[in-house]
Design an enzyme around this catalytic site. Structure first.
Site, short mmCIF file in Angstrom:
data_model
loop_
_atom_site.label_atom_id
_atom_site.label_comp_id
_atom_site.label_asym_id
_atom_site.label_seq_id
_atom_site.Cartn_x
_atom_site.Cartn_y
_atom_site.Cartn_z
N ILE A 1 5.06 0.32 6.33
CA ILE A 1 3.86 0.74 5.58
C ILE A 1 3.89 0.01 4.25
O ILE A 1 4.95 -0.16 3.65
CB ILE A 1 3.81 2.28 5.38
CG1 ILE A 1 2.58 2.67 4.56
CG2 ILE A 1 5.07 2.81 4.74
CD1 ILE A 1 2.32 4.18 4.51
N VAL B 1 1.22 -0.71 0.63
CA VAL B 1 -0.03 -0.66 -0.12
C VAL B 1 0.08 -1.72 -1.21
O VAL B 1 1.14 -1.84 -1.87
CB VAL B 1 -0.26 0.74 -0.74
CG1 VAL B 1 -1.43 0.73 -1.72
CG2 VAL B 1 -0.49 1.76 0.37
N GLY C 1 -3.36 7.59 -3.62
CA GLY C 1 -3.42 8.39 -2.38
C GLY C 1 -3.59 7.56 -1.12
O GLY C 1 -3.76 8.13 -0.03
N ARG D 1 -0.69 7.95 1.43
CA ARG D 1 -0.82 9.26 2.07
C ARG D 1 -1.93 9.26 3.13
O ARG D 1 -1.78 9.83 4.21
CB ARG D 1 -1.10 10.30 1.00
CG ARG D 1 -1.14 11.65 1.59
CD ARG D 1 -1.19 12.75 0.60
NE ARG D 1 -1.10 13.98 1.38
CZ ARG D 1 -0.46 15.05 1.03
NH1 ARG D 1 0.14 15.10 -0.12
NH2 ARG D 1 -0.43 16.10 1.80
N GLU E 1 12.73 5.02 9.05
CA GLU E 1 13.91 4.64 8.27
C GLU E 1 13.43 4.12 6.94
O GLU E 1 12.45 3.37 6.88
CB GLU E 1 14.69 3.53 9.00
CG GLU E 1 15.51 4.06 10.14
CD GLU E 1 15.87 2.99 11.14
OE1 GLU E 1 15.54 1.81 10.92
OE2 GLU E 1 16.48 3.35 12.15
N TYR F 1 7.24 10.49 1.71
CA TYR F 1 7.62 11.08 3.00
C TYR F 1 8.01 12.55 2.83
O TYR F 1 7.64 13.39 3.66
CB TYR F 1 8.78 10.29 3.62
CG TYR F 1 8.47 8.83 3.84
CD1 TYR F 1 7.19 8.42 4.23
CD2 TYR F 1 9.44 7.85 3.67
CE1 TYR F 1 6.91 7.07 4.42
CE2 TYR F 1 9.16 6.51 3.87
CZ TYR F 1 7.89 6.13 4.24
OH TYR F 1 7.61 4.80 4.43
C1 LIG Z 1 5.48 3.67 -0.47
C2 LIG Z 1 4.03 3.26 -0.71
C3 LIG Z 1 3.41 2.86 0.64
C4 LIG Z 1 3.26 4.46 -1.29
O1 LIG Z 1 1.89 4.10 -1.36
P1 LIG Z 1 0.90 4.74 -2.44
O2 LIG Z 1 -0.49 4.47 -1.98
O3 LIG Z 1 1.25 4.32 -3.81
O4 LIG Z 1 1.24 6.30 -2.29
P2 LIG Z 1 0.27 7.54 -2.65
O5 LIG Z 1 -0.57 7.20 -3.82
O6 LIG Z 1 -0.42 7.97 -1.40
O7 LIG Z 1 1.34 8.64 -3.06
C5 LIG Z 1 1.42 9.91 -2.41
C6 LIG Z 1 2.55 10.69 -3.04
O8 LIG Z 1 3.80 10.01 -2.81
C7 LIG Z 1 4.63 10.14 -3.97
N1 LIG Z 1 4.77 8.84 -4.64
C8 LIG Z 1 4.17 7.67 -4.32
N2 LIG Z 1 4.56 6.68 -5.15
C9 LIG Z 1 5.44 7.24 -6.01
C10 LIG Z 1 6.20 6.73 -7.10
N3 LIG Z 1 6.11 5.44 -7.47
N4 LIG Z 1 7.01 7.58 -7.78
C11 LIG Z 1 7.10 8.88 -7.41
N5 LIG Z 1 6.39 9.43 -6.38
C12 LIG Z 1 5.59 8.62 -5.69
C13 LIG Z 1 3.89 11.11 -4.89
O9 LIG Z 1 4.25 12.43 -4.52
C14 LIG Z 1 2.44 10.82 -4.54
O10 LIG Z 1 1.56 11.85 -4.86
P3 LIG Z 1 0.93 11.91 -6.36
O11 LIG Z 1 0.41 10.54 -6.71
O12 LIG Z 1 -0.16 12.95 -6.22
O13 LIG Z 1 2.07 12.33 -7.25
C15 LIG Z 1 3.92 2.10 -1.73
O14 LIG Z 1 4.67 2.42 -2.89
C16 LIG Z 1 4.40 0.75 -1.20
O15 LIG Z 1 3.65 0.01 -0.55
N6 LIG Z 1 5.67 0.40 -1.48
C17 LIG Z 1 6.22 -0.91 -1.06
C18 LIG Z 1 6.46 -0.95 0.44
C19 LIG Z 1 7.43 0.14 0.87
O16 LIG Z 1 8.41 0.42 0.20
N7 LIG Z 1 7.16 0.74 2.04
C20 LIG Z 1 8.00 1.78 2.60
C21 LIG Z 1 9.02 1.19 3.49
S1 LIG Z 1 9.93 2.47 4.36
#
Ligand SMILES: CC(C)(COP(=O)(O)OP(=O)(O)OC[C@H]1O[C@@H](n2cnc3c(N)ncnc32)[C@H](O)[C@@H]1OP(=O)(O)O)[C@@H](O)C(=O)NCCC(=O)NCCS
Length: 161
Positions: free
Chosen positions: A82, A84, A92, A95, A116, A128
């Site tokens: 995944i 973003v 969001g 999510r 994982e 997660y």
């Molecule tokens: C992990 C990832 C997909 C999250 O995407 P995102 O669109 O930023 O996530 P969301 O905005 O939907 O966040 C949902 C919730 O997750 C948690 N969260 C997300 N990013 C966070 C951060 N940087 N720090 C703390 N909590 C976080 C929070 O609870 C958040 O809710 P809130 O914003 O209301 O507090 C993104 O950070 C990403 O692409 N990371 C790089 C790739 C990666 O690591 N993928 C996972 C491999 S297993």
């Protein structure tokens, strides 16, 4: 049946093989070993693999800013990856993508979703946990970053029944 839902100013739609190039670009933003467009093409051609893209409304269609890829076998699902786009995080979208996977697996009456995640990936682990995943295992020294440093993986599970 095509799933197409809107929440806030974004739309979520199923991934297609034709998305492979943009998926490779998004994946390369964050991962030490980015998957090529050919790898995405090959994965998306498999009947057990599915995923969703998220697109900002108002932008030209076909420009996802995030995606999730998953596999379903028997009554279990697995998140393959995944991502973003950096500029679009904390809105969001991650999510929404995970919710789309959970909805599909619920509709298919799957029992559990696994993934994982690198043990130091705090944003992903927070996402997660918020979605109801809990740790069920670990893999020491599972990942290696661009500089060769090793880190472990957490194995997480979300019950669906
Ligand atoms: C992990 C990832 C997909 C999250 O995407 P995102 O669109 O930023 O996530 P969301 O905005 O939907 O966040 C949902 C919730 O997750 C948690 N969260 C997300 N990013 C966070 C951060 N940087 N720090 C703390 N909590 C976080 C929070 O609870 C958040 O809710 P809130 O914003 O209301 O507090 C993104 O950070 C990403 O692409 N990371 C790089 C790739 C990666 O690591 N993928 C996972 C491999 S297993």
């Amino acid at each position: 049946m095509a799933l197409f839902s809107k929440r806030l100013e974004h739309a979520v739609r199923p991934l297609e093989v034709a998305d492979s190039l943009i998926l490779a670009d998004l994946h390369a933003e964050d991962f030490a070993r980015p998957w090529s467009d050919a790898e995405f093409e090959s994965l998306l051609s498999q009947t057990t693999v599915f995923g969703f893209a998220v697109l900002p409304l108002g932008k030209r269609p076909g420009a996802p800013t995030g995606f999730v890829l998953a596999r379903q076998a028997a009554d279990e699902g697995e998140i393959l990856t995944i991502a973003v786009s950096r500029s679009q995080r904390r809105q969001g979208l991650g999510r929404q993508l995970m919710d789309a996977v959970l909805r599909k697996l619920h509709a298919d009456r799957a029992a559990a979703l696994f993934l994982e995640v690198e043990e130091n990936n705090a944003p992903a682990i927070a996402l997660y946990r918020r979605l109801g995943f809990h740790q069920v295992g670990g893999r020491p020294d599972y990942y290696r970053d661009a500089k060769g440093a090793r880190s472990g993986a957490l194995v997480m599970r979300r019950d669906l029944r």
